[in-house]
Write a protein that holds these residues in place. Sequence first.
Motif, PDB file in Angstrom:
ATOM      1  N   PRO A   1      15.343  51.243 -80.017  1.00  0.00           N
ATOM      2  CA  PRO A   1      14.981  51.590 -81.405  1.00  0.00           C
ATOM      3  C   PRO A   1      16.179  52.029 -82.245  1.00  0.00           C
ATOM      4  O   PRO A   1      16.193  51.826 -83.454  1.00  0.00           O
ATOM      5  N   ILE A   2      17.174  52.620 -81.584  1.00  0.00           N
ATOM      6  CA  ILE A   2      18.353  53.101 -82.322  1.00  0.00           C
ATOM      7  C   ILE A   2      19.197  51.914 -82.786  1.00  0.00           C
ATOM      8  O   ILE A   2      19.968  52.025 -83.735  1.00  0.00           O
TER       9      ILE A   2
ATOM     10  N   PRO B   1       1.412  46.613 -90.254  1.00  0.00           N
ATOM     11  CA  PRO B   1       1.960  47.435 -91.341  1.00  0.00           C
ATOM     12  C   PRO B   1       3.316  48.046 -90.996  1.00  0.00           C
ATOM     13  O   PRO B   1       4.043  48.457 -91.885  1.00  0.00           O
ATOM     14  N   GLN B   2       3.658  48.075 -89.715  1.00  0.00           N
ATOM     15  CA  GLN B   2       4.963  48.626 -89.341  1.00  0.00           C
ATOM     16  C   GLN B   2       6.095  47.617 -89.578  1.00  0.00           C
ATOM     17  O   GLN B   2       7.275  47.976 -89.474  1.00  0.00           O
TER      18      GLN B   2
ATOM     19  N   ILE C   1       1.297  46.963 -75.286  1.00  0.00           N
ATOM     20  CA  ILE C   1       0.746  45.617 -75.077  1.00  0.00           C
ATOM     21  C   ILE C   1       0.832  45.242 -73.597  1.00  0.00           C
ATOM     22  O   ILE C   1      -0.127  44.710 -73.019  1.00  0.00           O
TER      23      ILE C   1
ATOM     24  N   MET D   1      -2.658  43.804 -81.609  1.00  0.00           N
ATOM     25  CA  MET D   1      -2.026  44.889 -80.854  1.00  0.00           C
ATOM     26  C   MET D   1      -0.545  44.949 -81.155  1.00  0.00           C
ATOM     27  O   MET D   1       0.128  43.923 -81.225  1.00  0.00           O
ATOM     28  N   THR D   2      -0.036  46.184 -81.295  1.00  0.00           N
ATOM     29  CA  THR D   2       1.384  46.396 -81.563  1.00  0.00           C
ATOM     30  C   THR D   2       1.999  47.251 -80.460  1.00  0.00           C
ATOM     31  O   THR D   2       1.300  47.799 -79.619  1.00  0.00           O
ATOM     32  N   GLN D   3       3.315  47.362 -80.513  1.00  0.00           N
ATOM     33  CA  GLN D   3       4.117  48.167 -79.575  1.00  0.00           C
ATOM     34  C   GLN D   3       4.162  47.488 -78.202  1.00  0.00           C
ATOM     35  O   GLN D   3       3.185  47.486 -77.447  1.00  0.00           O
TER      36      GLN D   3
ATOM     37  N   ALA E   1      13.163  51.316 -73.930  1.00  0.00           N
ATOM     38  CA  ALA E   1      12.236  51.128 -75.058  1.00  0.00           C
ATOM     39  C   ALA E   1      12.275  52.273 -76.055  1.00  0.00           C
ATOM     40  O   ALA E   1      11.927  52.083 -77.221  1.00  0.00           O
TER      41      ALA E   1
ATOM     42  N   LEU F   1       5.357  48.020 -75.156  1.00  0.00           N
ATOM     43  CA  LEU F   1       4.951  48.638 -73.884  1.00  0.00           C
ATOM     44  C   LEU F   1       3.444  48.842 -73.822  1.00  0.00           C
ATOM     45  O   LEU F   1       2.828  48.660 -72.764  1.00  0.00           O
TER      46      LEU F   1
ATOM     47  N   ARG G   1      16.302  47.352 -88.504  1.00  0.00           N
ATOM     48  CA  ARG G   1      16.103  48.219 -89.685  1.00  0.00           C
ATOM     49  C   ARG G   1      17.083  49.390 -89.684  1.00  0.00           C
ATOM     50  O   ARG G   1      17.508  49.862 -90.740  1.00  0.00           O
ATOM     51  N   VAL G   2      17.458  49.865 -88.481  1.00  0.00           N
ATOM     52  CA  VAL G   2      18.417  50.973 -88.389  1.00  0.00           C
ATOM     53  C   VAL G   2      19.821  50.481 -88.752  1.00  0.00           C
ATOM     54  O   VAL G   2      20.553  51.137 -89.504  1.00  0.00           O
TER      55      VAL G   2
ATOM     56  N   LEU H   1       7.222  45.216 -87.821  1.00  0.00           N
ATOM     57  CA  LEU H   1       8.017  44.959 -86.625  1.00  0.00           C
ATOM     58  C   LEU H   1       7.311  43.900 -85.791  1.00  0.00           C
ATOM     59  O   LEU H   1       6.104  43.716 -85.892  1.00  0.00           O
TER      60      LEU H   1
END
Lengths: 216, 216
Positions: free
Chosen positions: B108-109, B51-52, B71, B65-67, B103, B69, B113-114, B54
């Motif tokens: 993320p910055i 749902p994210q 994982i 599993m997401t994310q 990370a 690190l 999407r950013v 990404l």
Amino acid sequence: VTGLTLYGYFRSSAAFRVRIALNLKGLDYEQQSVHLAQGHQLRAEYRAINPQALVPVLVDGEHRMTQSLAIIEYLDELHPEPALLPQEPLARQRVRSLAQIVASDIHPINNTRVLKYLGSQLKIEEPARNTWYRHWIAEGLAVIEKRLIDEAGTGVFCHGDAPTIADCCLVPQIFNARRYGSDLNPYPTVMHIYERCMALPAFDRAAPLNQQDADN
Amino acid sequence: VTGLTLYGYFRSSAAFRVRIALNLKGLDYEQQSVHLAQGHQLRAEYRAINPQALVPVLVDGEHRMTQSLAIIEYLDELHPEPALLPQEPLARQRVRSLAQIVASDIHPINNTRVLKYLGSQLKIEEPARNTWYRHWIAEGLAVIEKRLIDEAGTGVFCHGDAPTIADCCLVPQIFNARRYGSDLNPYPTVMHIYERCMALPAFDRAAPLNQQDADN
């Protein structure tokens, strides 16, 4: 006697996470306030403590530690009770992934240094910066809300019936959301868990306005 | 037989991290490409998986599993050899904190999407977006370089003489830096470690241009 010192700031949500974890573990710690709003994190004397010029830093004896989630994992390994991660690998993965949604995908994009860059380098005015801030919170909280509803691991707290690293991250993010006027009505599950956390002294004592530097 | 499926994209540095970890562990996995440049992560069929919206997602049997690190920590707990974290708590803290600089505080910055928000909502033109991208890389890599020089834990790799989670994060970030024309000369220690990593088949096989979807 632990000899722990936390460099933080009352409003820093990353420092808030670590305060919660220290309180949940029942550890004593001194606090050193780094006045983020006045830019004290950029001073040479603070860069000598953390070259990244961010809070928090946890000092344990001669050791300096940075990055809130890495600090909390350290505390959880050194002081296993009460556990801030479940035992089972898939459950641990779930908790860490919920924590990372806040710690990687909401908070860093809204960090002071990013907001400053938007203003000073890109000439984005405050209303648009505030919309930016609320946008990334809404993106992240919507996903957390959906996961908390859909996933069997959710309990009284984000995972099961005791606070975990996920709750340590979620609660400070709600404080930031309120400060910037985010609409939190779309996230009732998140907010129920937030309220249960805040009923615990470990969370309440860690809250921004209960810190000594809160009147700065 | 592991039954692992990785949803990723050749250029996604978060997926790249997980590919490295899977390769270091010697685990077999299928790959499902999610075309980020064409926005396929936003499709309902992919949101049903994450749902994210990404990448990466690692599917292990019935578990999603997401994310990245979270994982990699899961893989390290389930398949302890070769270890991607050292044994001692302070050393683990160090490795995780280096990983989080990438990370949380660089990647993320600079996420797609950013960058899209900067362009479409804030009307920031591409040259200024590219300056933004390089700025956050430079901020992060300068700190990592300083820490690698200053801290006793540094070895052939970011920590000691075997790759850790920190290397899994650092190497993909260098690929991103090069793609956007970052000047990497200020970070010789980082680049030495990068070269040593890339000499290992586990890293090389995980590289973007060695993925099946690289011609997309």
